[in-house]
Every structure is written in C-alpha cells, then in structure tokens.
Design a protein around this motif. Structure first.
Motif, PDB file in Angstrom:
ATOM      1  N   GLY A  50       2.730  20.573 -13.251  1.00  0.00           N
ATOM      2  CA  GLY A  50       2.119  19.277 -13.536  1.00  0.00           C
ATOM      3  C   GLY A  50       3.090  18.147 -13.770  1.00  0.00           C
ATOM      4  O   GLY A  50       2.665  16.993 -13.917  1.00  0.00           O
ATOM      5  N   ILE A  51       4.397  18.429 -13.831  1.00  0.00           N
ATOM      6  CA  ILE A  51       5.364  17.349 -13.990  1.00  0.00           C
ATOM      7  C   ILE A  51       5.710  16.803 -12.604  1.00  0.00           C
ATOM      8  O   ILE A  51       6.186  17.552 -11.743  1.00  0.00           O
ATOM      9  CB  ILE A  51       6.639  17.819 -14.711  1.00  0.00           C
ATOM     10  CG1 ILE A  51       6.296  18.182 -16.160  1.00  0.00           C
ATOM     11  CG2 ILE A  51       7.716  16.747 -14.668  1.00  0.00           C
ATOM     12  CD1 ILE A  51       7.482  18.613 -16.982  1.00  0.00           C
ATOM     13  N   PRO A  52       5.438  15.529 -12.361  1.00  0.00           N
ATOM     14  CA  PRO A  52       5.687  14.982 -11.030  1.00  0.00           C
ATOM     15  C   PRO A  52       7.181  14.838 -10.743  1.00  0.00           C
ATOM     16  O   PRO A  52       7.995  14.705 -11.658  1.00  0.00           O
ATOM     17  CB  PRO A  52       5.001  13.618 -11.079  1.00  0.00           C
ATOM     18  CG  PRO A  52       4.998  13.244 -12.527  1.00  0.00           C
ATOM     19  CD  PRO A  52       4.870  14.529 -13.285  1.00  0.00           C
TER      20      PRO A  52
ATOM     21  N   ILE B 215       3.290   5.773  -5.950  1.00  0.00           N
ATOM     22  CA  ILE B 215       3.054   5.705  -7.398  1.00  0.00           C
ATOM     23  C   ILE B 215       1.817   6.514  -7.775  1.00  0.00           C
ATOM     24  O   ILE B 215       1.813   7.256  -8.769  1.00  0.00           O
ATOM     25  CB  ILE B 215       2.896   4.233  -7.841  1.00  0.00           C
ATOM     26  CG1 ILE B 215       4.231   3.486  -7.677  1.00  0.00           C
ATOM     27  CG2 ILE B 215       2.402   4.145  -9.288  1.00  0.00           C
ATOM     28  CD1 ILE B 215       4.110   1.982  -7.833  1.00  0.00           C
ATOM     29  N   GLU B 216       0.775   6.400  -6.980  1.00  0.00           N
ATOM     30  CA  GLU B 216      -0.468   7.131  -7.243  1.00  0.00           C
ATOM     31  C   GLU B 216      -0.227   8.637  -7.205  1.00  0.00           C
ATOM     32  O   GLU B 216      -0.727   9.388  -8.052  1.00  0.00           O
ATOM     33  CB  GLU B 216      -1.507   6.733  -6.202  1.00  0.00           C
ATOM     34  CG  GLU B 216      -2.870   7.364  -6.413  1.00  0.00           C
ATOM     35  CD  GLU B 216      -3.858   6.917  -5.361  1.00  0.00           C
ATOM     36  OE1 GLU B 216      -5.049   6.768  -5.686  1.00  0.00           O
ATOM     37  OE2 GLU B 216      -3.437   6.719  -4.200  1.00  0.00           O
ATOM     38  N   ALA B 217       0.551   9.088  -6.234  1.00  0.00           N
ATOM     39  CA  ALA B 217       0.837  10.517  -6.135  1.00  0.00           C
ATOM     40  C   ALA B 217       1.539  11.023  -7.388  1.00  0.00           C
ATOM     41  O   ALA B 217       1.265  12.129  -7.870  1.00  0.00           O
ATOM     42  CB  ALA B 217       1.704  10.792  -4.906  1.00  0.00           C
ATOM     43  N   LEU B 218       2.430  10.200  -7.953  1.00  0.00           N
ATOM     44  CA  LEU B 218       3.202  10.620  -9.118  1.00  0.00           C
ATOM     45  C   LEU B 218       2.418  10.471 -10.411  1.00  0.00           C
ATOM     46  O   LEU B 218       2.281  11.428 -11.195  1.00  0.00           O
ATOM     47  CB  LEU B 218       4.491   9.790  -9.202  1.00  0.00           C
ATOM     48  CG  LEU B 218       5.466   9.897  -8.031  1.00  0.00           C
ATOM     49  CD1 LEU B 218       6.536   8.817  -8.144  1.00  0.00           C
ATOM     50  CD2 LEU B 218       6.099  11.275  -7.981  1.00  0.00           C
ATOM     51  N   ALA B 219       1.924   9.264 -10.678  1.00  0.00           N
ATOM     52  CA  ALA B 219       1.376   8.947 -12.001  1.00  0.00           C
ATOM     53  C   ALA B 219      -0.087   9.335 -12.158  1.00  0.00           C
ATOM     54  O   ALA B 219      -0.548   9.540 -13.286  1.00  0.00           O
ATOM     55  CB  ALA B 219       1.541   7.449 -12.276  1.00  0.00           C
ATOM     56  N   VAL B 220      -0.822   9.434 -11.047  1.00  0.00           N
ATOM     57  CA  VAL B 220      -2.240   9.780 -11.133  1.00  0.00           C
ATOM     58  C   VAL B 220      -2.469  11.250 -10.775  1.00  0.00           C
ATOM     59  O   VAL B 220      -3.139  11.984 -11.503  1.00  0.00           O
ATOM     60  CB  VAL B 220      -3.089   8.865 -10.220  1.00  0.00           C
ATOM     61  CG1 VAL B 220      -4.568   9.264 -10.298  1.00  0.00           C
ATOM     62  CG2 VAL B 220      -2.901   7.399 -10.605  1.00  0.00           C
ATOM     63  N   ASP B 221      -1.860  11.691  -9.667  1.00  0.00           N
ATOM     64  CA  ASP B 221      -2.106  13.056  -9.189  1.00  0.00           C
ATOM     65  C   ASP B 221      -1.033  14.053  -9.615  1.00  0.00           C
ATOM     66  O   ASP B 221      -1.184  15.256  -9.363  1.00  0.00           O
ATOM     67  CB  ASP B 221      -2.211  13.052  -7.658  1.00  0.00           C
ATOM     68  CG  ASP B 221      -3.375  12.208  -7.168  1.00  0.00           C
ATOM     69  OD1 ASP B 221      -4.414  12.211  -7.847  1.00  0.00           O
ATOM     70  OD2 ASP B 221      -3.238  11.545  -6.127  1.00  0.00           O
TER      71      ASP B 221
ATOM     72  N   VAL C  18       7.682   1.750 -12.204  1.00  0.00           N
ATOM     73  CA  VAL C  18       6.264   1.514 -12.467  1.00  0.00           C
ATOM     74  C   VAL C  18       5.565   2.833 -12.808  1.00  0.00           C
ATOM     75  O   VAL C  18       4.751   2.900 -13.751  1.00  0.00           O
ATOM     76  CB  VAL C  18       5.593   0.841 -11.250  1.00  0.00           C
ATOM     77  CG1 VAL C  18       4.077   0.820 -11.420  1.00  0.00           C
ATOM     78  CG2 VAL C  18       6.126  -0.573 -11.066  1.00  0.00           C
ATOM     79  N   ALA C  19       5.897   3.896 -12.086  1.00  0.00           N
ATOM     80  CA  ALA C  19       5.318   5.212 -12.408  1.00  0.00           C
ATOM     81  C   ALA C  19       5.709   5.642 -13.817  1.00  0.00           C
ATOM     82  O   ALA C  19       4.897   6.232 -14.554  1.00  0.00           O
ATOM     83  CB  ALA C  19       5.776   6.249 -11.387  1.00  0.00           C
ATOM     84  N   THR C  20       6.937   5.331 -14.219  1.00  0.00           N
ATOM     85  CA  THR C  20       7.387   5.658 -15.577  1.00  0.00           C
ATOM     86  C   THR C  20       6.523   4.964 -16.617  1.00  0.00           C
ATOM     87  O   THR C  20       6.091   5.581 -17.614  1.00  0.00           O
ATOM     88  CB  THR C  20       8.863   5.254 -15.760  1.00  0.00           C
ATOM     89  OG1 THR C  20       9.680   6.075 -14.931  1.00  0.00           O
ATOM     90  CG2 THR C  20       9.301   5.400 -17.208  1.00  0.00           C
ATOM     91  N   LYS C  21       6.254   3.676 -16.414  1.00  0.00           N
ATOM     92  CA  LYS C  21       5.428   2.933 -17.378  1.00  0.00           C
ATOM     93  C   LYS C  21       4.026   3.554 -17.483  1.00  0.00           C
ATOM     94  O   LYS C  21       3.494   3.728 -18.585  1.00  0.00           O
ATOM     95  CB  LYS C  21       5.318   1.470 -16.940  1.00  0.00           C
ATOM     96  CG  LYS C  21       6.611   0.673 -17.101  1.00  0.00           C
ATOM     97  CD  LYS C  21       6.980   0.439 -18.549  1.00  0.00           C
ATOM     98  CE  LYS C  21       6.084  -0.573 -19.210  1.00  0.00           C
ATOM     99  NZ  LYS C  21       6.546  -0.902 -20.604  1.00  0.00           N
TER     100      LYS C  21
ATOM    101  N   GLU D   7       0.824  -1.212   0.000  1.00  0.00           N
ATOM    102  CA  GLU D   7       0.000   0.000   0.000  1.00  0.00           C
ATOM    103  C   GLU D   7       0.860   1.266   0.000  1.00  0.00           C
ATOM    104  O   GLU D   7       0.510   2.262  -0.638  1.00  0.00           O
ATOM    105  CB  GLU D   7      -0.945  -0.001   1.202  1.00  0.00           C
ATOM    106  CG  GLU D   7      -2.086  -1.003   1.084  1.00  0.00           C
ATOM    107  CD  GLU D   7      -2.877  -0.820  -0.204  1.00  0.00           C
ATOM    108  OE1 GLU D   7      -3.217   0.335  -0.544  1.00  0.00           O
ATOM    109  OE2 GLU D   7      -3.155  -1.833  -0.884  1.00  0.00           O
ATOM    110  N   ASP D   8       1.985   1.229   0.721  1.00  0.00           N
ATOM    111  CA  ASP D   8       2.827   2.423   0.750  1.00  0.00           C
ATOM    112  C   ASP D   8       3.494   2.664  -0.599  1.00  0.00           C
ATOM    113  O   ASP D   8       3.682   3.813  -1.028  1.00  0.00           O
ATOM    114  CB  ASP D   8       3.865   2.356   1.878  1.00  0.00           C
ATOM    115  CG  ASP D   8       4.663   1.067   1.891  1.00  0.00           C
ATOM    116  OD1 ASP D   8       4.473   0.218   0.993  1.00  0.00           O
ATOM    117  OD2 ASP D   8       5.493   0.902   2.820  1.00  0.00           O
ATOM    118  N   GLN D   9       3.855   1.573  -1.310  1.00  0.00           N
ATOM    119  CA  GLN D   9       4.395   1.743  -2.660  1.00  0.00           C
ATOM    120  C   GLN D   9       3.346   2.325  -3.600  1.00  0.00           C
ATOM    121  O   GLN D   9       3.635   3.235  -4.390  1.00  0.00           O
ATOM    122  CB  GLN D   9       4.909   0.407  -3.196  1.00  0.00           C
ATOM    123  CG  GLN D   9       6.180  -0.087  -2.531  1.00  0.00           C
ATOM    124  CD  GLN D   9       6.600  -1.437  -3.071  1.00  0.00           C
ATOM    125  OE1 GLN D   9       5.789  -2.371  -3.157  1.00  0.00           O
ATOM    126  NE2 GLN D   9       7.863  -1.570  -3.434  1.00  0.00           N
TER     127      GLN D   9
END
Length: 716
Positions: A193-195, A45-51, A71-74, A39-41
């Motif tokens: 907007g760039i994480p 990832i959610e903060a970077l790739a989604v938000d 994974v965020a990169t993909k 969940e912490d991973q």
C-alpha cells in the motif's frame, strides 16, 4: 506468477476532492494563481495519492516531474501518511528540490556526505513527525549504519518512495549506477500500500521495461501487475539542434571563442574529460569570456557557488564534464558539446539542461576525431572479468574478518572505483555485504551472467554507432534523438539545422585560430609525485608503508593523452599499430620547450640521466634520453632495467598496491649514480606514476640528492 491484491477503488467524490486539493498545492508550489495540472500530471498524482500504486513516469526535462511528487506528498501527508523519501543522485538536485519544497510549505531535509553533523538532529525530526520529505543519495542506501538502522524504519513508515533519475537502476541505461541496485531491496521491503514513483527523462523502451519490472517486485516474490507506466512525448519545443564539423582542435576552440558570446543567455559547454574543461576554460578566459571549469574534481563548495553563478547569469558558461548533469535546474539558453557523448540517450540528457523556462535555446555539437578513443577508454571500465570477481569472493571467503577495499586491492588486480562498483553489484546480488570495517562474503551462491554483460557491451557499441549516425544524418536531428529513445510520437521538429530552423556559422577568425593554436601547442603538464605508499603492502610481502620520505620531485610530461593539443600527436605515437622509432620532430621540440619552462623551478640542474627501460618502445625512450643528453651535455649513466621480463609491462596497473608489487618484481636500478647528483629520470609515458616513484626511491637510496621525472605522455 501471482500478483498483489488491487487497492480499494476510490469513489468519484474522493477523486474530485483530491484533484481540487492537488490544484491548490500546485499553485503554492509554483507561486502562480493560474497554475493548473495537466491531465498526464494528474494521472500520475492520482495513481500515487489516491490509488496507492507504483508508477514509472518517463517524461522530458521540464515536464514537471517534481511537481508530481511534491503535490502527491502534500495529499498523502494530509491523509496521515509518513514522510516521502526521495532518492536523488546529485547534491545540486537536492538543493533545488529543497528550495522548491519550501515554496509549497513542505518541510524537506537531506542526508548526504556533506552534512554528517546534522544526521542525528534530522533523524530526531523524522521520528517526531516534523519532516515531510527526506532526500538521500543512493550511496546512503548501502552505508551499513543507515542501511541497518535507519532504512528499515523509513521503509516501514514512509508515505511515498520516489526514485529520481530511475534509468540509473538499469544496467541497460546510459548512466547505470550500482548504488541504485540497492533500491530493489528497498522496494521489496516496503509494506503493502505504500506508493512508489520512479521518474526519468532518458529511458528507451528496453530501460523502461527493465525499470518497470524491478519496480513491481515485492518481498514475497509477487509481481505488481498494476504498475503504471507513463511515457510522454520527448520533444523539447524550445531546443534548436545543430552540428558544426571542424577539422582541427584549434578551429573548434576558435569557434567557441568567436561564437560563445552570441549564444542566448548563459549555458554549459560540455567536454568529455576533466583535462579538457581546464584547458578550454583557460583559453576562453584569456579571450575575455566569463567562464569557469566544473568537474567531479571540483570541491563541493565551489561546485555550489559555480552552479549558483550560472543560475544567476554571472558567468556566460560553465565548461563542464557530465558531473554537471542530472537534476541541474536552471533556465539556460544554450548547451554546446565539445566532443560527442557515447550515446544519443546520454546526449539527449545533456542537451535537456537547456531550454527550461525559455522559448528558444541553441544546442550545438562540435564532434572530435578523438571522441571514439575516449569512448573506448570509458567502455574498458565495465564489469570485471569472471576470474577477477571469483578472486574477490575467494579473498573475502578465506578471511576471518571484514576486508577493506584497500586491503582487497592487494589481492585483486582491480582499481579502487571498479572494485567498489563490483562489490556494490555483488552486495545487491547477495554474494557480499558491506559491514563496519569493510566487506564480508555471505556464502550464498553467485553466478556470473556473462551473456548479459556481453549483451550490455553490444548495446553500448550500437549506441556509439547511433551517435555517429546523429552526426551524419541529413534528416531532422530532434526526430533522430527521439527515435533513439523509442518515442512513438517522433516527428520532424522544423527547428534544427537540417530542418532549416537553425543556421550556425562555421566561420572562425584567423586571430582566434592562431591564439588557439598557441594555447594547444604550449606543452607541459606537471607530474605530481606520489607522497604515500599504498596501504596493506605487507600482504604482498613488501615492507613499505606511510609517507615516501625520499622520492621524486614534481616532474613534467609534454601532455596528457586526452589533451586537445599535443595529446593528438601522442595518441598517434602510442597506438599499438604505430611502430617503435625515434621521437618525432614536433614532439622533440615540445620536449625542449617543456625543459625551458621547467628549468627555473629546479633547485639544481640535472647532472646525469637515468632511462626507464621499455620493452615495447626501446628506441623511442632511448632516443628521447640521448637527445636530452646531447642538448644538455649530461651523461646517461644507466637504466631502471627490466630484471624479470615474465612480468608484463602493465602488470598490476589496475590498482596501486598491485602495481607497486609488479614494478618491484619487474625492474631494478642498473646505474652508476654519483653521490649528491640531481638525476633526470626519463620515461616514454606515465600511467599510474608508480614506476617512476619506485625508480626514484631506488635512485635516492643510491645516493642522489634529487630526482626529476620526465615523460612524453601521461594517461588520463
């Protein structure tokens, strides 16, 4: 202070779909069908790739930080974002990350100092959209061509910026690196907007707050209040920590010889100095152990080969300095420290190399009496005094062209490394700029933050005291380290020597102690002669340049001050509170042993002796010369004499050009040198080697055919 607008909130369906895709990418990355994100991973990832937020992740080694950014990169690339830019401090880290990326179908490339011929093809691939991940070293960020031409395009088009080992950004961190400060400029220039992801395994609360604050600053001066700061537990369930207190260097070496083979798998033996890695590795090889020395002086190709040998288990251990550190990824069974790092945070970083992918790993610390001397030396290399900074800024301001670092050395009494580090800080502060050909002043006002530098120095002192506390504590050692990193979840581990989970034998065999004693008592370090004059000496009124055509032959010292054997006696001899006096008997015998071992290499035996006059230890150096004169039956014919006592003994020692000028002002040859003679040139200790070099050239000019330098000690 204003804040940047929040990113649009994603729907639950978008988040669920992203989570499912992230799980697929993780399975491809690790090559396992049962792999699942924790969940912490996923939160990172959610903060970077989604938000599309900025995040600082402080998680223990082995937690899976690289999985987060791959994974965020993909996810971001599938959504049409540009390539990820990863700033990594070490080539070893880059190689491991590229290999991991390839397993997940991620096209990763690197730009660093070892692949210059590939830079243009890589740039072409990036422009063509054929690269998913670009890894760069922090040093690249301030290369003029890269900074002015490549970096703006990357900042405008990258899909994710990753700063690995982010504690290096903060000068409160144990491993602050000036090149990392350039990242503050890059962060501020990123479009909205760039994480951004910053990761580290070693940051206490002060460093975490500092990095998070820098992470949130934007070009318009606004601060991003939505930076995610994620701190996890720093416990390493596989590590079993212990301390073995041995009284002498011989016993510590003997412990390694007797107990290294018992350690699980392969691992690292950390030493505080380059000289110690070579000495320890040589001794252990003589004892039949498969080990190799590794340091910042090891050639890049050899480093790679040694790292791979360790990963493959083809060596029992690498005997290494901290150059084998951040980002080295392998399943190691043990880490042993011969000497304590200067802070618990730095120690935690090093022991974190062990226990990745293993159920149990042993961590042993063998503290040394001389640790504090070595800490003091490295502490002396901090940010320069204000007057030295002002001299540098004035020299640049007065010049009508860019000045190279070598030229600045002739105008400022700072060594090359400290001068470069200082200039990098001034560059980020806006006072200077690196351009083609060197450095220029910008003319912008700059203030010396003496209060902050003093606070950093005080923090370093507290860290050293905390490290001494680790050695003495009777409580849980892992808990102690975690508390030093401000881990709120710190509890007793049940695995260390104090908790009763690890028992370490302190026994050493008489044979191993005897062999270690013989090794450490073997005197003699080659003193390589200087071959080239420093550049730009004409700026100091000296007509010296190029190759030194008539100088010294290779010389000898009994030992380095940092050595494990005779180094201890020499450190005691040269302490400021040790009174001047004759050469102690043990060191006098060591000098004779050095002469015996050295003499077969002489083209001709010394005919006469010349003494380097000393203002601080005149009795010591004269006694050394007189003793050699009696034993060798050759006369002392004069001195390299002090002509101008107003020039301090160590004047200009910070860099070569200044030192040569100071030696020339301070001394001169006062000796009757026979034509064609071989001269033994005797000194008490060698720091830069320039006194012996300048004296040797004068002796050669006076008619000598060869000059053989000899000193009791060498610094470093």
């Amino acid at each position: 202070m204003t804040t940047t607008p929040a990113a649009p909130v994603a729907t639950d369906d978008v988040r669920l779909s992203a989570r499912e895709a992230a799980e697929r990418h993780l399975r491809a990355l690790v090559g396992r069908d049962d792999a699942r994100l924790r969940e912490d991973q996923w939160a990172a990832i959610e903060a970077l790739a989604v938000d599309h937020r900025r995040a600082l992740v402080v998680q223990r080694t082995g937690w899976g930080k690289s999985a987060v950014y791959f994974v965020a990169t993909k996810l971001l690339r599938e959504a049409g974002a540009g390539p990820t830019v990863i700033v990594s401090p070490l080539l070893a880290l880059m190689r491991n990350q590229i290999a991991a990326a390839e397993r997940a179908g991620i096209r990763a490339v690197t730009i660093n100092s070892t692949n210059i011929d590939q830079w243009q093809p890589i740039h072409d691939q990036i422009h063509a959209g054929e690269v998913d991940v670009l890894l760069v070293s922090p040093e690249r960020l301030n290369n003029p061509g890269f900074r002015d031409e490549v970096l703006p395009r990357l900042a405008a088009t990258c899909g994710l910026l990753v700063v690995d080992e982010a504690h290096c950004i903060s000068d409160w961190g144990h491993d602050f690196r000036p090149d990392y400060r350039r990242l503050r400029t890059l962060l501020a220039e990123l479009p909205s907007g760039i994480p951004v992801l910053a990761t580290t395994a070693t940051a206490n609360a002060r460093v975490t707050d500092d990095v998070a604050e820098q992470l949130g600053v934007h070009a318009d001066g606004t601060s991003d209040a939505a930076v995610l700061v994620q701190r996890g537990t720093l416990d390493r369930e596989s590590l079993r920590l212990g301390v073995v207190q041995m009284k002498t260097p011989e016993q510590r070496l003997a412990w390694l010889a007797d107990h290294l083979a018992e350690q699980p798998g392969s691992g690292i033996v950390y030493c505080l100095t380059v000289a110690a890695t070579q000495e320890v590795a040589g001794y252990l090889r003589d004892r039949g152990l498969e080990v190799a020395a590794y340091s910042g002086q090891t050639e890049a190709d050899e480093r790679h080969a040694l790292e791979q040998a360790l990963v493959d288990g083809r060596v029992k251990a690498l005997i290494a300095t901290s150059a084998l550190g951040m980002g080295f990824d392998a399943s190691l069974g043990f880490v042993i420290n011969l000497g304590a790092p200067a802070s618990p945070v730095a120690y935690y970083q090093q022991v974190g190399r062990a226990g990745r992918g293993t159920d149990e790993a042993t961590v042993v610390l063998l503290p040394q009496i001389e640790d504090r001397d070595i800490w003091a030396y490295f502490a002396s290399l901090g940010f320069p005094r204000e007057e030295q900074v002002r001299e540098t800024l004035a020299a640049l301001a007065e010049s009508d062209r860019a000045l190279s670092t070598a030229t600045l050395e002739t105008r400022v009494e700072l060594g090359r490394n400290r001068l470069e580090s200082m200039l990098k800080v001034l560059d980020v502060d806006g006072a200077v700029q690196r351009v083609q050909g060197g450095w220029v002043a910008t003319g912008r006002p700059w203030s010396y933050d003496a209060e902050r530098y003093a606070r950093v120095a005080e923090a370093r002192e507290r860290e050293q005291q905390a490290m001494l506390g680790y050695l003495r504590t009777t409580e849980c050692r892992m808990r102690y380290l975690r508390e030093q990193l401000d881990d709120p979840e710190a509890t007793d581990c049940g695995r260390c020597d104090n908790c009763g989970g690890l028992t370490i034998s302190a026994s050493v065999s008489e044979a191993a102690v005897a062999e270690a004693g013989q090794r450490l008592s073997r005197p003699g370090v080659v003193l390589e002669p200087r071959r080239m004059w420093p550049t730009a000496l004409s700026n100091l009124g000296l007509d010296l340049k190029g190759k030194i055509s008539a100088g010294a032959e290779p010389g000898r010292t009994v030992a380095r001050l940092t050595d494990l054997g005779h180094g201890q006696a020499l450190r005691a001899l040269f302490r400021e509170d040790t009174p001047d006096g004759p050469v102690p008997p043990g060191l006098a015998q060591a000098v004779m042993d050095v002469m015996k071992d050295w003499s077969p290499e002489w083209t001709s035996r010394p005919d006469v002796i010349v003494v380097v006059e000393s203002a601080t230890r005149p009795t010591l150096v004269r006694d050394l010369a007189d003793g050699l004169s009696r034993v060798m039956q050759v006369p002392v014919v004069g001195t390299w004499a002090i002509r101008d006592a107003s020039v301090p003994p160590r004047a200009g020692q910070s860099n070569s050009a200044q030192r040569v000028a100071a030696v020339r002002r301070r001394g001169g040859l006062d000796a009757d040198v026979p034509a064609g003679a071989t001269v033994l040139l005797v000194d008490d200790q060698v720091a830069t080697g320039w006194t012996l070099t300048v004296a040797a050239t004068a002796i050669r000019a006076a008619g000598a055919s060869a000059v053989l330098p000899l000193a009791l000690a060498a610094q470093g």
